[in-house]
Enzyme design. Structure first.
Site, PDB file in Angstrom:
ATOM      1  CD  GLU A   1     -36.489  16.395   6.326  1.00 51.79           C
ATOM      2  OE1 GLU A   1     -35.698  15.544   5.875  1.00 51.79           O
ATOM      3  OE2 GLU A   1     -36.971  16.331   7.455  1.00 51.79           O
TER       4      GLU A   1
ATOM      5  CD  GLU B   1     -40.437  15.059   9.422  1.00 51.80           C
ATOM      6  OE1 GLU B   1     -39.385  14.458   9.732  1.00 51.80           O
ATOM      7  OE2 GLU B   1     -40.913  15.055   8.271  1.00 51.80           O
TER       8      GLU B   1
HETATM    9  C1  BG6 Z   1     -37.045  13.245   8.384  1.00 51.41           C
HETATM   10  C2  BG6 Z   1     -37.953  12.780   7.286  1.00 51.41           C
HETATM   11  O1  BG6 Z   1     -35.891  13.805   7.860  1.00 51.41           O
HETATM   12  O2  BG6 Z   1     -36.593  12.310   9.249  1.00 51.41           O
HETATM   13  C3  BG6 Z   1     -38.767  11.544   7.628  1.00 51.41           C
HETATM   14  O3  BG6 Z   1     -38.802  13.799   6.848  1.00 51.41           O
HETATM   15  C4  BG6 Z   1     -37.899  10.538   8.307  1.00 51.41           C
HETATM   16  O4  BG6 Z   1     -39.352  11.025   6.481  1.00 51.41           O
HETATM   17  C5  BG6 Z   1     -37.312  11.138   9.557  1.00 51.41           C
HETATM   18  O5  BG6 Z   1     -38.596   9.374   8.579  1.00 51.41           O
HETATM   19  C6  BG6 Z   1     -36.338  10.186  10.236  1.00 51.41           C
HETATM   20  O6  BG6 Z   1     -35.160  10.179   9.516  1.00 51.41           O
HETATM   21  P1  BG6 Z   1     -34.189   8.985   9.081  1.00 51.41           P
HETATM   22  O7  BG6 Z   1     -33.087   9.685   8.361  1.00 51.41           O
HETATM   23  O8  BG6 Z   1     -33.747   8.303  10.311  1.00 51.41           O
HETATM   24  O9  BG6 Z   1     -34.938   8.079   8.184  1.00 51.41           O
END
Ligand code: BG6
Length: 434
Positions: free
Chosen positions: A159, A339
């Site tokens: 990202e 993800e």
């Molecule tokens: C993704 C990331 O955007 O979202 C992860 O790659 C992260 O590292 C996951 O843990 C959850 O997002 P957030 O913004 O709630 O920490």
């Protein structure tokens, strides 16, 4: 799903490893020490202590039935103090991890960068003057040189828009500079150059490497067929000045060119980025969590009280249908869901289990949409759930849980949640019954 479909989970080094004393400091360590930045004043010093418990964690992956696992390498573990000195034990740790995965029949997907920048890299200067990209390219060569005989699937970074938008532009993620305008765009170009140089290093060290980069953002989902074209355009529209657009990163990565309309949107010309055919990802990785719904009349407002995660992201399962469809149309590559997951407040009950029924429902609803995309002919090669373990959730500290496995942060005991067993069943049947 098709045979050979990758079922698995994703994690990231800073969020799970801990063992800070055996690596160099990074921008995220520094950020955690800045008062007020992280909920509860938490930091990544222990995280889920995966550095110690990695064998147990790989056994959990096997129990899940995963045939693929995406993890990240900690750059400050490989180069703790500077560009000329490879740290003791860092490469060996990942070497053992890769062997441990292969012994368990799990294909490694190695992500080189999930946002922690070694402090010696001095990103405030190096991202602008080209040194960041050079150091990153060298680092990629060292890692690919060590693991490339066994690892065939590589991710240059996770990202880039999140790092630029929240970290260089914003102040909620490390390094938290709050830059704007042309300077921020130059930082983005520096990161894209790093992608390019790391691709060259990987391809040099590892013949037949399949490379990707994880892209995140909001998929705009049409609620009726007549809105499909407008939703597609809205998904790739330039989002200024926040730097969150998919196209602002993906277009230059896939073609070397920034999207049409850049100058008009930003008020200055796009920067030059290093690019060659080597930079083109072999498959597209999408990290999809949330989306919006669209009709010809415009974006639909979420109904008050509609399903949302503990980080208040609306639950819009159709992102796993429209995201793959739109990205295949625009960039023409196979799609991996890199993800997808739900933040919630899970705990171990008196009975000793973790009944996270909302996560089960989240997974099922999203996989039904992904299956619909596959049935419609979209070339989807896999699904990685975020995340295997509860972990250090960036600015949220440890208070939001994304894992299929609960982690007790006092004892570090792992307890697979109900969703873990449900996903295991779906994996076993290769998605039959979705
Ligand atoms: C993704 C990331 O955007 O979202 C992860 O790659 C992260 O590292 C996951 O843990 C959850 O997002 P957030 O913004 O709630 O920490």
């Amino acid at each position: 799903m098709k045979s050979g479909f990758w079922w698995g989970a994703a994690t990231s080094a800073f969020q799970i490893e801990g063992a800070r004393d055996s690596r160099g400091d990074s921008t995220w360590d520094q950020f955690c020490e800045t008062p007020g930045k992280i909920a509860g004043g938490h930091n990544g010093d222990h995280a889920a202590r995966h550095f110690e418990f990695w064998r147990e964690d790989l056994d959990l992956l096997r129990l899940l039935g995963a045939n693929s696992y995406r993890f990240s390498i900690s750059w400050p573990r490989i180069f703790p103090n500077g560009a000329s000195e490879v740290g003791a034990g860092g490469l060996e740790f990942y070497d053992r991890l890769v062997d441990g995965l292969l012994e368990r029949g799990i294909e490694p997907l190695v992500n080189l960068f999930h946002w922690e920048i070694p402090l010696w890299v001095k990103p405030e200067e190096s991202i602008l003057n080209g040194d960041f990209a050079k150091h990153f390219g060298d680092y990629a060569g060292v890692v690919a040189g060590k693991l490339g005989d066994r690892v065939k699937h590589w991710m240059t970074m996770n990202e880039p828009n999140c790092l630029i938008g929240d970290g260089f532009g914003g102040t909620v993620h490390a390094p938290g500079y709050g830059w704007t305008g042309q300077k921020l765009m130059q930082a983005q170009a520096g990161l894209l150059d790093a992608h390019h140089l790391s691709c060259s290093s990987i391809r040099k060290c590892c013949s037949g490497a399949q490379i990707t980069v994880a892209l995140a953002g909001t998929v705009v989902c049409p609620v009726d067929p007549t809105a499909e074209e407008s939703a597609y355009q809205a998904t790739f529209a330039l989002d200024t000045p926040t730097h969150w657009s998919f196209s602002l990163y993906a277009d230059p990565i896939y073609s070397g060119e920034f999207p049409t309309g850049f100058t008009q949107a930003f008020g200055f010309d796009p920067p030059q980025v290093r690019w060659s055919e080597e930079s083109i990802p072999d498959f597209t990785t999408l990290n999809l969590y949330s989306g919006t719904r669209y009709t010809e009349g415009g974006l639909l407002k979420a109904v008050p009280g509609a399903p949302a995660s503990a980080v208040e992201w609306p639950v819009v399962p159709e992102i796993l249908y429209w995201g793959p469809k739109f990205f295949e149309r625009r960039y023409g590559k196979p799609i991996l869901i890199g993800e997808n997951g739900l933040a919630s407040m899970d705990w171990v009950t008196l009975d000793g289990d973790v009944p996270d029924h909302h996560r089960i429902d989240f997974i099922r609803r999203h996989l039904i949409e992904l299956k619909r995309a596959v049935d419609d002919g979209v070339n989807v090669i896999g699904y990685h759930h975020w995340s295997l373990l509860d972990n250090f959730e960036w600015q949220e500290g440890y208070r939001k849980r994304f894992g299929l496995v609960h982690v007790d942060y006092e004892t570090f005991k792992r307890t697979p949640k109900a969703s873990f067993f449900e996903l295991a069943k779906l994996i076993k049947s290769n998605g039959i019954g979705l």
